[in-house]
Motif scaffolding. Structure first.
Motif, mmCIF file in Angstrom:
data_model
loop_
_atom_site.group_PDB
_atom_site.id
_atom_site.type_symbol
_atom_site.label_atom_id
_atom_site.label_comp_id
_atom_site.label_asym_id
_atom_site.label_seq_id
_atom_site.Cartn_x
_atom_site.Cartn_y
_atom_site.Cartn_z
ATOM 1 N N GLY A 46 -2.759 -3.150 -11.115
ATOM 2 C CA GLY A 46 -3.907 -2.288 -10.873
ATOM 3 C C GLY A 46 -4.299 -2.165 -9.420
ATOM 4 O O GLY A 46 -5.174 -1.361 -9.079
ATOM 5 N N SER A 47 -3.668 -2.939 -8.538
ATOM 6 C CA SER A 47 -4.075 -2.927 -7.129
ATOM 7 C C SER A 47 -2.970 -2.468 -6.185
ATOM 8 O O SER A 47 -3.111 -2.589 -4.978
ATOM 9 C CB SER A 47 -4.538 -4.333 -6.719
ATOM 10 O OG SER A 47 -3.443 -5.236 -6.719
ATOM 11 N N VAL A 48 -1.846 -1.956 -6.729
ATOM 12 C CA VAL A 48 -0.728 -1.566 -5.871
ATOM 13 C C VAL A 48 -0.488 -0.067 -5.958
ATOM 14 O O VAL A 48 -1.014 0.628 -6.837
ATOM 15 C CB VAL A 48 0.565 -2.327 -6.248
ATOM 16 C CG1 VAL A 48 0.360 -3.829 -6.115
ATOM 17 C CG2 VAL A 48 1.026 -1.965 -7.662
ATOM 18 N N ASN A 49 0.334 0.424 -5.026
ATOM 19 C CA ASN A 49 0.656 1.853 -4.979
ATOM 20 C C ASN A 49 1.993 2.187 -5.610
ATOM 21 O O ASN A 49 2.240 3.345 -5.979
ATOM 22 C CB ASN A 49 0.665 2.331 -3.522
ATOM 23 C CG ASN A 49 -0.651 2.078 -2.816
ATOM 24 O OD1 ASN A 49 -0.810 1.062 -2.146
ATOM 25 N ND2 ASN A 49 -1.601 2.973 -2.987
ATOM 26 N N ALA A 50 2.882 1.189 -5.724
ATOM 27 C CA ALA A 50 4.205 1.464 -6.282
ATOM 28 C C ALA A 50 4.863 0.153 -6.689
ATOM 29 O O ALA A 50 4.457 -0.932 -6.240
ATOM 30 C CB ALA A 50 5.080 2.207 -5.287
ATOM 31 N N PHE A 51 5.879 0.278 -7.549
ATOM 32 C CA PHE A 51 6.668 -0.880 -7.976
ATOM 33 C C PHE A 51 8.112 -0.673 -7.563
ATOM 34 O O PHE A 51 8.668 0.428 -7.658
ATOM 35 C CB PHE A 51 6.605 -1.054 -9.496
ATOM 36 C CG PHE A 51 7.574 -2.085 -10.025
ATOM 37 C CD1 PHE A 51 7.216 -3.420 -10.092
ATOM 38 C CD2 PHE A 51 8.863 -1.727 -10.416
ATOM 39 C CE1 PHE A 51 8.119 -4.379 -10.552
ATOM 40 C CE2 PHE A 51 9.767 -2.667 -10.877
ATOM 41 C CZ PHE A 51 9.388 -4.007 -10.940
ATOM 42 N N TYR A 52 8.747 -1.792 -7.138
ATOM 43 C CA TYR A 52 10.182 -1.786 -6.878
ATOM 44 C C TYR A 52 10.733 -3.125 -7.337
ATOM 45 O O TYR A 52 10.193 -4.187 -6.997
ATOM 46 C CB TYR A 52 10.479 -1.588 -5.392
ATOM 47 C CG TYR A 52 11.957 -1.627 -5.066
ATOM 48 C CD1 TYR A 52 12.808 -0.601 -5.472
ATOM 49 C CD2 TYR A 52 12.514 -2.697 -4.365
ATOM 50 C CE1 TYR A 52 14.154 -0.632 -5.190
ATOM 51 C CE2 TYR A 52 13.870 -2.739 -4.072
ATOM 52 C CZ TYR A 52 14.688 -1.702 -4.483
ATOM 53 O OH TYR A 52 16.033 -1.732 -4.210
#
Length: 737
Positions: free
Chosen positions: A708-714
């Motif tokens: 909920g606190s990030v802009n993207a996943f990798y």
């Protein structure tokens, strides 16, 4: 295995409603697996999750929400050893079903079930998680393949020939028995009882061809029905060399260390969530439900049947505020009478009537506090009134010289009447949440109503209970202390509901007694509340904002939570979008023969809720990064190199990126077991990363707050990537190869 009672509650996962009875089914399947695991541990047998269960463990940390079966696999030699021990060591009543044990069982797998018939006795339900139906898990054998490709192809063709024959003669009475025996003798090297029925004989012959490679050092393993027919599901044996434990529901699940490659071979893009899998009816116990419902005189205790009488329930409660108003008028009349008695110098009767006026004021104050709680202006005026009356009577007795004048008392009496008149005209709106964990579903409506000046809004949490199949209530839970401190909360135990007005009641549990796992106190059943309130608003405790109800499995569950007392009795039902509303109306129409379509349409109201992701206000973009132990196990030094290069890239962009490296569940526990040397290298990489100051290494958690606190996943495909996609976060999968 012991499960918390809260585990059995209905819930929505990933936009899919899971009824409590399905949760009980899941729990029992995990218990059956626990018994299988106990046998395996005693004999040193390895087992692994497979098919949807494997995908669920990796991608969801539990069952795929719309799935209801549990599949495991064993390599052939372990499979045979397990079957040798299972009959004697599994609990009494368990049955092992396969072609060897049951002549009519026509499948290439083994099914382990907890019983042979429906049983809703208290003793059975207590041992089986409150699940009355026959339940089991599926066990599939993995066979060794010959390393000699020509030899394997010859074996495959023999097996396929027998499978084709079995399918062509299945269930037929005009079978050429001689042709069948000829094919069996030609294709199967094992000695079989040739007097067996044709279907069983062919199934046994096929099984013997499947299992004839006994080379434990073979390079590949296969699920033979798929390998023989389609030349697929051929796995590297090394993928099953080690076991990883992943979270699964409220326990853990064995998965092969090479699960990432296995899943890709079985499903290709397994990481993409689709609600279409499963080749069996959902739920699998549906036919058993119908049998039991026909048997039980009152029907299934967790299934509501529509009654038009429930639609006719009206408010029967006398108005407590009208009673209060009458008391205040009597108080005012007493004040007028005191004035007349003072003029006549009738001190004795003045004191008598003054005492009566005080009693009326106290009675009115207590009744007002019963509805509105402490601290209202009207009650403050009533308290001052009582004080003034007391001082006035003391003056008459000669105990004081400077005292309240009668005109002040009379003026105060008028103010009290006006203050209560203003209060009486406000809509008394009561929220009845049944669990603090569901309060968020009511919060926005509560805030909206609080802004309306003509409403008086309070929150009255109600007690709730775990519930047995038969309807017995257990373990009262009352979590009033867990509600936010900034809302107007009242304890139901401090309210006299026989003198309590409710203009609008907002409820979130509309099941009454028709729920498989939980119940509110019967006093707060919808059909009881309806007799006490002018307007009943039903806002389900589960959010369906992200639900897509267009698939068949969602349609199966829909009547369970849409045709209930809450929807039938409510004056207004609040929905988050049109699709959900229309599906509810569709289910209600189907249950009522389309006789009340206009009623359902009128009471179904769209009430949208706002939501937003909790992005950090940090000017840098935040990347959630994660790598699975399976990817590292499969790629070893290549995986180490990949990790170093990715993190070096992140380090080079430290001025614009912040990296949150979320540890994959059981990450180092798994790596330490499957490859200690590689594990140490990865630990060194983590230490270097932590020293760079470009982000944070986060130890194990469910990832919800992080996502909920990030802009993207990798990172690696799995639970965190799935969670990111569900949350609306852009996600990119890291490829090791």
């Amino acid at each position: 295995m012991t499960h918390e009672n809260s585990y059995f509650e209905d819930e929505i996962r990933e936009g899919f409603f899971i009824p409590g009875m399905v949760k009980r089914c899941w729990a029992l399947q995990m218990d059956i697996l626990g018994q299988v695991d106990a046998v395996c541990k005693r004999h040193g047998i390895k087992w692994f999750a497979d098919y949807g269960t494997l995908m669920g463990a990796v991608r969801h940390h539990g069952f795929i929400p719309w799935d209801d079966d549990l599949d495991i696999t064993m390599i052939r030699e372990d499979y045979d050893r397990f079957l040798e021990a299972a009959g004697d060591e599994l609990p009494e009543g368990y049955r092992v079903l396969n072609v060897f044990e049951e002549g009519e069982y026509n499948n290439f797998l083994t099914r382990i079930v907890n019983d042979s018939e429906i049983d809703y006795s208290e003793k059975h339900l207590e041992k089986n998680d409150g699940f009355p139906y026959v339940c089991g898990i599926d066990l599939f054998p993995l066979e060794h393949l010959y390393d000699d490709e020509e030899r394997e192809e010859e074996r495959r063709l023999r097996a396929k020939s027998l499978i084709d024959l079995a399918e062509s003669v299945k269930g037929r009475n005009d079978v050429d028995r001689h042709k069948v025996l000829e094919s069996v003798n030609k294709c199967c090297k094992a000695e079989l009882d040739l007097n067996l029925p044709t279907d069983q004989l062919l199934l046994l012959a096929i099984t013997e061809v499947f299992r004839e490679c006994v080379d434990r050092d073979s390079t590949y393993l296969a699920a033979m029905p798929f390998w023989v027919r389609y030349k697929c599901q051929k796995f590297r044996a090394g993928n099953f060399e080690k076991v990883i434990r992943l979270p699964y529901e409220d326990g853990f699940m064995n998965v092969p260390a090479g699960y990432a490659e296995n899943l890709e071979l079985e499903y290709r893009d397994w990481y993409k969530v689709r609600r279409d899998g499963g080749i069996h009816d959902y739920p699998f116990y549906r036919d058993q439900e119908e049998i039991l419902e026909a048997h039980l005189q009152g029907g299934l205790p967790y299934r509501y049947h529509f009654s038009s009488e429930d639609m006719e329930i009206k408010c029967e409660a006398a108005s407590a505020r009208t009673e209060i108003e009458e008391v205040l008028k009597l108080m005012a009349q007493a004040v007028d009478l005191i004035f007349k008695l003072v003029e006549k110098n009738d001190a004795a009767n003045v004191l008598l009537i003054a005492e009566r006026a005080q009693q009326l004021a106290i009675k009115a104050g207590e009744a007002i506090e019963n509805i509105y709680g402490e601290g209202t202006q009207t009650v403050a005026l009533l308290e001052r009134f009582c004080e003034n009356i007391y001082e006035f009577t003391e003056k008459l007795n000669g105990n004081v010289t400077n005292s309240i004048s009668f005109s002040q008392i009379s003026e105060l009496s008028g103010r009290i009447l006006q203050s209560f008149a203003d209060m009486k005209n406000r809509n008394v709106t009561v929220f009845f949440p049944f669990s603090a964990k569901h309060w968020d579903g009511m919060k926005e409506l509560y805030d909206q109503y609080k802004q309306e000046s003509q409403r008086y809004v309070i929150v009255v949490p109600i007690p709730f209970y775990d519930k047995t199949f038969s309807g017995k209530l257990l373990n009262e839970r009352y979590d009033i202390e867990d509600y936010p401190k900034d809302i107007n909360v009242r304890d139901f135990r401090q309210i006299d509901f026989s003198h309590f007005d409710i203009d609008t009641a907002v409820i979130q549990n509309g099941f009454d007694e028709f729920n498989a796992s939980v119940s509110v106190h019967p006093f707060f059943y919808v059909r009881n509340l309806k007799r006490r309130v002018e307007k009943l608003v039903y806002k389900p405790f589960f959010s369906m904002t992200d639900c897509d109800l267009s698939d068949e499995k969602s349609a199966v569950n829909l009547p369970y939570y849409s045709v209930i007392p809450g929807t039938v009795c409510a004056d207004e039902i609040l929905f988050e979008n049109e699709q959900v509303r229309d599906k509810y109306i569709e289910a209600l129409d189907a249950a009522t023969g389309f006789c009340f379509h206009d009623v359902w349409t009128k009471k179904a109201v769209i009430h949208t809720t706002g939501s937003s992701l909790n992005f950090s206000e940090n000017s840098k973009k935040r990347i959630l990064f994660s790598v699975s132990s399976s990817d590292i196990f499969l790629h070893k030094e290549d995986a180490v190199s990949k990790l170093k290069s990715v993190l070096a890239l992140f380090k080079g962009k430290a001025d614009t990126l912040e990296v949150l490296w979320q540890e994959d569940t059981c990450f180092f526990d798994s790596l330490d077991k499957i490859d200690p040397m590689i594990s140490e290298k990865v630990k060194d990489i983590v230490e270097d990363f932590s020293s760079w100051g470009i982000g944070e290494y986060l130890e194990q958690n469910d990832g919800t707050d992080t996502v909920g606190s990030v802009n993207a996943f990798y990172g690696s495909a799995g639970y965190l990537m799935n969670l990111s996609v569900r949350t609306g976060i852009p996600a990119m999968m890291m490829k090791m190869g």
